[in-house]
Design a protein around this motif. Sequence first.
Motif, PDB file in Angstrom:
ATOM      1  N   LEU A 143      -1.515 -17.041   0.240  1.00  0.00           N
ATOM      2  CA  LEU A 143      -0.370 -16.963  -0.683  1.00  0.00           C
ATOM      3  C   LEU A 143       0.574 -15.806  -0.345  1.00  0.00           C
ATOM      4  N   LEU A 144       0.016 -14.689   0.090  1.00  0.00           N
ATOM      5  CA  LEU A 144       0.824 -13.474   0.275  1.00  0.00           C
ATOM      6  C   LEU A 144       2.028 -13.659   1.196  1.00  0.00           C
TER       7      LEU A 144
ATOM      8  N   ALA B 178       5.550 -12.036   0.003  1.00  0.00           N
ATOM      9  CA  ALA B 178       5.944 -10.716   0.493  1.00  0.00           C
ATOM     10  C   ALA B 178       6.416 -10.818   1.943  1.00  0.00           C
ATOM     11  N   PRO B 179       7.436 -10.055   2.330  1.00  0.00           N
ATOM     12  CA  PRO B 179       8.142  -9.027   1.555  1.00  0.00           C
ATOM     13  C   PRO B 179       9.095  -9.596   0.500  1.00  0.00           C
TER      14      PRO B 179
ATOM     15  N   ALA C 244      -9.396 -10.516  -5.069  1.00  0.00           N
ATOM     16  CA  ALA C 244      -7.947 -10.757  -5.032  1.00  0.00           C
ATOM     17  C   ALA C 244      -7.182  -9.437  -4.945  1.00  0.00           C
ATOM     18  N   LEU C 245      -7.611  -8.465  -5.750  1.00  0.00           N
ATOM     19  CA  LEU C 245      -6.925  -7.167  -5.738  1.00  0.00           C
ATOM     20  C   LEU C 245      -7.131  -6.447  -4.406  1.00  0.00           C
ATOM     21  N   ALA C 246      -8.365  -6.456  -3.914  1.00  0.00           N
ATOM     22  CA  ALA C 246      -8.658  -5.756  -2.652  1.00  0.00           C
ATOM     23  C   ALA C 246      -7.933  -6.401  -1.485  1.00  0.00           C
ATOM     24  N   CYS C 247      -7.873  -7.725  -1.484  1.00  0.00           N
ATOM     25  CA  CYS C 247      -7.174  -8.430  -0.400  1.00  0.00           C
ATOM     26  C   CYS C 247      -5.683  -8.106  -0.433  1.00  0.00           C
TER      27      CYS C 247
ATOM     28  N   SER D 129      -3.152  -4.451   7.024  1.00  0.00           N
ATOM     29  CA  SER D 129      -2.792  -5.688   7.733  1.00  0.00           C
ATOM     30  C   SER D 129      -3.528  -6.843   7.065  1.00  0.00           C
ATOM     31  N   PRO D 130      -3.087  -8.091   7.309  1.00  0.00           N
ATOM     32  CA  PRO D 130      -3.791  -9.233   6.714  1.00  0.00           C
ATOM     33  C   PRO D 130      -5.269  -9.277   7.094  1.00  0.00           C
TER      34      PRO D 130
END
Lengths: 109, 228
Positions: A57-58, A62-63, B197-200, B208-209
């Motif tokens: 999802l990110l 983002a950005p 979810a928060l840590a990721c 970085s991803p």
Amino acid sequence: MSGGLILMAVLAGAANWAFRALPTILMRREARPGGLAARFLAATGPAAMATLFVAALLPELAPAPKAPVPLLAGLAATVLAFLPRRSVVAATLSGALAYGLAFAVMSAG
Amino acid sequence: MTTSRPAFRAGLFAALPIVLGYAPIAFSFGVAATRAGLTGAEAVMLSVVIYAGASQFLALALVTSGAPALVAAFTLIAMNVRHVLYGPALMRQAGSGASRRHAWAWAWGLTDEVFGQALGALARGQRFSESYMFGLGLAAYMAWIGGTAAGAWAGGGALDRWPAVSAGLGFMLTALFLALLLSVLSRATLRPVAVAALACTAGSLALSPAWGILAGMLGGALAGLLRR
């Protein structure tokens, strides 16, 4: 075919097999129910799914949000399609279809 | 153990969203590989032998940058360490009577998505079956290899005329992960899910991803150790 490429692929592939298969094959006994190992393993699956969902999802958010309306449509359709029968197949296909349709509508508008 | 054709067929059917998600990504990999100068046979060889999406795209970057084979291999290996947790987590959910006699074969297909789908099926009350695992894994593996071959053969621009189809296919894995997350979501799993979810998110944005994925999985699993 390049020898270096084959070497890299074989080493990476062998490690992938070892990571995926060996822990299952070598697991000699079940983790004690309620013990540390059992609780860790029980949390691994949900944690992995949450992580992979957020990781997918990110890049959409983002950005800066890339396609917010298709994204919302896709997420909503996935959840709504999952709820009645808890079908992963129906939810995934509905989500992708809604995303694609919303994308087409937004592009045309 | 349940060894039956219906279980194998059920696995094949359950793999449908994975197949639809894998095919376009593997297609993209095939296109990218030939653009990077690999032959179609080399692109397919990477999908057959490595069978790990992100690793394969990274392999292209490493190969084209001229990285030595051993350095490239160890970089790819480090990316997939998380998979060591999948087998034990799946077998724990399957219960003590579950057979793992043929795990040496079906566990090769234990990718993120196959693991999630299998775990979700068990969470919904389905009995563990090695035949089901074979069906699930085989369909996903064939989609990955077939998609790569199609991409290498078609070359770039194949979906350029169909942007909405391309966009929908691109969303397939996000929808799949969300559906898989919903299938294992319960009051008991809320804390690991929230922490992961928060840590990721934090790891991805700050580092970085790849670090985000590691932080999410480890953070969420460790959160499961805390007693309520």
